[in-house]
Design a protein around this motif. Sequence first.
Motif, PDB file in Angstrom:
ATOM      1  N   ARG A  42      55.799 -89.472 -27.363  1.00 61.78           N
ATOM      2  CA  ARG A  42      55.704 -89.853 -28.774  1.00 61.78           C
ATOM      3  C   ARG A  42      54.612 -90.907 -28.988  1.00 61.78           C
ATOM      4  N   ALA A  43      54.589 -91.922 -28.105  1.00 62.00           N
ATOM      5  CA  ALA A  43      53.595 -92.981 -28.250  1.00 62.00           C
ATOM      6  C   ALA A  43      52.174 -92.426 -28.099  1.00 62.00           C
ATOM      7  N   LEU A  44      51.994 -91.462 -27.205  1.00 58.35           N
ATOM      8  CA  LEU A  44      50.669 -90.869 -27.013  1.00 58.35           C
ATOM      9  C   LEU A  44      50.265 -89.966 -28.175  1.00 58.35           C
ATOM     10  N   LEU A  45      51.248 -89.369 -28.825  1.00 61.29           N
ATOM     11  CA  LEU A  45      50.964 -88.455 -29.942  1.00 61.29           C
ATOM     12  C   LEU A  45      50.699 -89.181 -31.259  1.00 61.29           C
ATOM     13  N   GLU A  46      51.222 -90.386 -31.408  1.00 58.64           N
ATOM     14  CA  GLU A  46      51.165 -91.076 -32.703  1.00 58.64           C
ATOM     15  C   GLU A  46      49.752 -91.227 -33.268  1.00 58.64           C
ATOM     16  N   PRO A  47      48.727 -91.567 -32.449  1.00 57.05           N
ATOM     17  CA  PRO A  47      47.387 -91.697 -33.038  1.00 57.05           C
ATOM     18  C   PRO A  47      46.842 -90.387 -33.602  1.00 57.05           C
ATOM     19  N   HIS A  48      47.436 -89.267 -33.226  1.00 56.32           N
ATOM     20  CA  HIS A  48      46.918 -87.967 -33.634  1.00 56.32           C
ATOM     21  C   HIS A  48      47.731 -87.360 -34.791  1.00 56.32           C
ATOM     22  N   LEU A  49      49.046 -87.379 -34.683  1.00 55.62           N
ATOM     23  CA  LEU A  49      49.878 -86.803 -35.748  1.00 55.62           C
ATOM     24  C   LEU A  49      50.192 -87.805 -36.845  1.00 55.62           C
ATOM     25  N   ARG A  50      50.210 -89.077 -36.526  1.00 54.54           N
ATOM     26  CA  ARG A  50      50.488 -90.149 -37.490  1.00 54.54           C
ATOM     27  C   ARG A  50      51.769 -89.854 -38.274  1.00 54.54           C
ATOM     28  N   ASP A  51      51.691 -89.783 -39.612  1.00 54.07           N
ATOM     29  CA  ASP A  51      52.923 -89.628 -40.382  1.00 54.07           C
ATOM     30  C   ASP A  51      53.493 -88.214 -40.314  1.00 54.07           C
ATOM     31  N   ARG A  52      52.815 -87.302 -39.636  1.00 55.24           N
ATOM     32  CA  ARG A  52      53.371 -85.960 -39.433  1.00 55.24           C
ATOM     33  C   ARG A  52      54.346 -85.925 -38.261  1.00 55.24           C
ATOM     34  N   LEU A  53      54.398 -87.008 -37.487  1.00 56.19           N
ATOM     35  CA  LEU A  53      55.332 -87.100 -36.372  1.00 56.19           C
ATOM     36  C   LEU A  53      56.634 -87.718 -36.890  1.00 56.19           C
ATOM     37  N   LEU A 131      47.271 -79.699 -29.591  1.00 60.88           N
ATOM     38  CA  LEU A 131      47.481 -80.129 -30.973  1.00 60.88           C
ATOM     39  C   LEU A 131      46.261 -80.846 -31.537  1.00 60.88           C
ATOM     40  N   THR A 132      45.515 -81.496 -30.691  1.00 64.85           N
ATOM     41  CA  THR A 132      44.389 -82.311 -31.162  1.00 64.85           C
ATOM     42  C   THR A 132      43.087 -81.527 -31.239  1.00 64.85           C
ATOM     43  N   THR A 133      42.891 -80.602 -30.298  1.00 65.60           N
ATOM     44  CA  THR A 133      41.611 -79.904 -30.232  1.00 65.60           C
ATOM     45  C   THR A 133      41.619 -78.547 -30.916  1.00 65.60           C
ATOM     46  N   SER A 134      42.784 -78.074 -31.331  1.00 63.16           N
ATOM     47  CA  SER A 134      42.844 -76.797 -32.059  1.00 63.16           C
ATOM     48  C   SER A 134      42.532 -77.044 -33.523  1.00 63.16           C
ATOM     49  N   ALA A 135      42.229 -75.989 -34.219  1.00 66.34           N
ATOM     50  CA  ALA A 135      41.986 -76.107 -35.666  1.00 66.34           C
ATOM     51  C   ALA A 135      43.327 -76.054 -36.382  1.00 66.34           C
ATOM     52  N   ALA A 136      43.511 -75.148 -37.298  1.00 62.72           N
ATOM     53  CA  ALA A 136      44.746 -75.115 -38.083  1.00 62.72           C
ATOM     54  C   ALA A 136      45.902 -74.477 -37.330  1.00 62.72           C
ATOM     55  N   ARG A 137      45.587 -73.607 -36.358  1.00 68.53           N
ATOM     56  CA  ARG A 137      46.641 -72.859 -35.685  1.00 68.53           C
ATOM     57  C   ARG A 137      46.347 -72.735 -34.193  1.00 68.53           C
ATOM     58  N   ILE A 138      47.437 -72.593 -33.408  1.00 66.12           N
ATOM     59  CA  ILE A 138      47.340 -72.361 -31.973  1.00 66.12           C
ATOM     60  C   ILE A 138      47.895 -70.967 -31.705  1.00 66.12           C
ATOM     61  N   LEU A 139      47.150 -70.171 -30.951  1.00 61.34           N
ATOM     62  CA  LEU A 139      47.658 -68.851 -30.582  1.00 61.34           C
ATOM     63  C   LEU A 139      48.906 -68.993 -29.715  1.00 61.34           C
ATOM     64  N   CYS A 140      49.881 -68.133 -29.945  1.00 63.96           N
ATOM     65  CA  CYS A 140      51.044 -68.114 -29.069  1.00 63.96           C
ATOM     66  C   CYS A 140      50.594 -67.703 -27.668  1.00 63.96           C
ATOM     67  N   GLN A 141      51.022 -68.458 -26.673  1.00 62.09           N
ATOM     68  CA  GLN A 141      50.524 -68.240 -25.320  1.00 62.09           C
ATOM     69  C   GLN A 141      51.427 -68.945 -24.330  1.00 62.09           C
ATOM     70  N   GLU A 142      51.227 -68.614 -23.063  1.00 65.48           N
ATOM     71  CA  GLU A 142      51.914 -69.338 -21.987  1.00 65.48           C
ATOM     72  C   GLU A 142      50.874 -69.793 -20.980  1.00 65.48           C
ATOM     73  N   LEU A 143      50.922 -71.067 -20.624  1.00 72.86           N
ATOM     74  CA  LEU A 143      50.034 -71.648 -19.627  1.00 72.86           C
ATOM     75  C   LEU A 143      50.861 -72.084 -18.429  1.00 72.86           C
ATOM     76  N   THR A 144      50.392 -71.810 -17.238  1.00 73.72           N
ATOM     77  CA  THR A 144      51.027 -72.315 -16.023  1.00 73.72           C
ATOM     78  C   THR A 144      49.955 -72.984 -15.176  1.00 73.72           C
ATOM     79  N   ASP A 145      50.327 -74.093 -14.555  1.00 76.58           N
ATOM     80  CA  ASP A 145      49.312 -74.876 -13.865  1.00 76.58           C
ATOM     81  C   ASP A 145      49.942 -75.808 -12.844  1.00 76.58           C
ATOM     82  N   ALA A 146      49.099 -76.292 -11.915  1.00 75.16           N
ATOM     83  CA  ALA A 146      49.479 -77.298 -10.921  1.00 75.16           C
ATOM     84  C   ALA A 146      48.195 -77.904 -10.375  1.00 75.16           C
ATOM     85  N   PRO A 147      48.258 -79.136  -9.882  1.00 73.08           N
ATOM     86  CA  PRO A 147      47.025 -79.780  -9.387  1.00 73.08           C
ATOM     87  C   PRO A 147      46.671 -79.337  -7.982  1.00 73.08           C
TER      88      PRO A 147
END
Length: 538
Positions: A42-53, A131-147
Amino acid sequence: MNAVIPRPARQATATGGELPVAGPWRIRAADGRLAAVAGTVRALLEPHLRDRLLPPDADGGATGSGPATLTLALDEEPRAPHRTTVGISPRGAAEPVDESYRLTVTERGITCRAVTPEGVFRAAATAIQLLTTSAARILCQELTDAPHYAWRGLMVDPARGYLTPGELRRVIDLAALYKLNVLHLHLTDNEGWRLQLPAAPELTAPRGDGAPREYYTTEDYRALQEYAAERFVTVVPEIDLPGHCAALREAMPGLPAAPAPEGLAGRFPFVPPLDLADPGTRDVVAAILADVCRLTAGPFVHIGGDEAVGMTADGFALAIRELRALVRASGRRPLAWQESSRAGIAPDDIAQFWVDVPMMDLPDTEEELADRPELLAAGHTLEFIKALKAFFAPADHDLARIVQGGGRVLLSPQSHLYLDRPYAHEVTPAHQVEAGARLGFRTYRSGGVRHTADWNPAAHAVPDERIAGVEATLFGESVGGFDDLTTLLLPRMVSVAETAWTGRQPEWEGHRTRLARHAQLWEERGLAYLASTEIPWP
């Protein structure tokens, strides 16, 4: 395409669905063990969503119509990572922590799943980027990852360019958003000593003229480590010894100089390194390191060991062995710069590789020197450059010493991962010419973002099992404030984060396109960056 960096290992896009970004959002922890993680996200998202969070009391309940939901969930059964994680865990675990994750975007929200809280948090960092780098919408998708690498670090240098505790918190946030998990603090050098220690209060006492020093109190340091731990970032302090000790000598005059090689005196200026064979000096250093180890929550303490100019090989080897032993005696694990390999290397040792003579890219003739205005401006003569090459000549064999001794290598090559390299004039936009001309260590050749992104860990021919991890560094000689720091970091730090996570350099055309969409993330966080002309910014 999405613009997530590091690029996820696998992406499957569903047909036909999209998630609107613009409406209100809530965060839901599906497991009580993730309540603290949800608060950090939540703290990391606040600068981006602001009052939408939506506020925390709106987070409960199942996802339904209305607000989109960012759900954090733990998987019941372990899932095999899609990359093999290698290296040293910065948290001190015997095996690397499972940071693999699965992120699912549906028309109602985003779900972050993993076996561990760390993995859930890495997935949440991906969600914040979406949420920050997309435009108005995000395509439905699944991402899987590991370092690929378990140790993914960033070193900053408050010894030379002081950063307030609040500014360091902003650096931690930035690192966490790109899945870096180590903040290495270069706390001491000739220019300053930045950590208050009960055993040595004179190190941070006001100067003789009454001028105050800038430093972190013990409470600052504890609080910073707690803040980092909430973001799954480990703080590694560096107390740089036996060289780089002018600040210590100023605060504690009278410590004897280490024996110097014959013929060095009077040729070049240097601060005499500490003599760890002297009992009084050893007692001072032992008290300092005992305090640092006691105050450090993480398992590692960096002892420096670089550029001990004006010290015999025997005196240097003795000093490194003593420093390692003192840290281990206080229950922490030492690491040091690559020069420490000359004191011997054992399987438990970690050495940070940063330089060899070819990497220094120094001229051999007066004609070549005449073509290097940055070296001439720094007052370098061919005699000095030859002496510099001679001093660094043993560095050409340090990497082999580390590997052959069974130790681990932390990769930080000056050629690509030193982010205090000046930006090249040809990639600097017109409105940042002044900053581009001022920032960076001026004796390095300038470079661009692509130069950093082109680095390949495999280029050093170190077996994967001998690599501790990857760490970018930014020394602070030219840093005059926080904006200077982030301008040197961004965008290049993001390219290093991609390589550290994936284990290989990014494909440039796709990487630069994704980078362009991260400008909004940095701007929403108030972070200055170099708008390199290599990147197709929106």
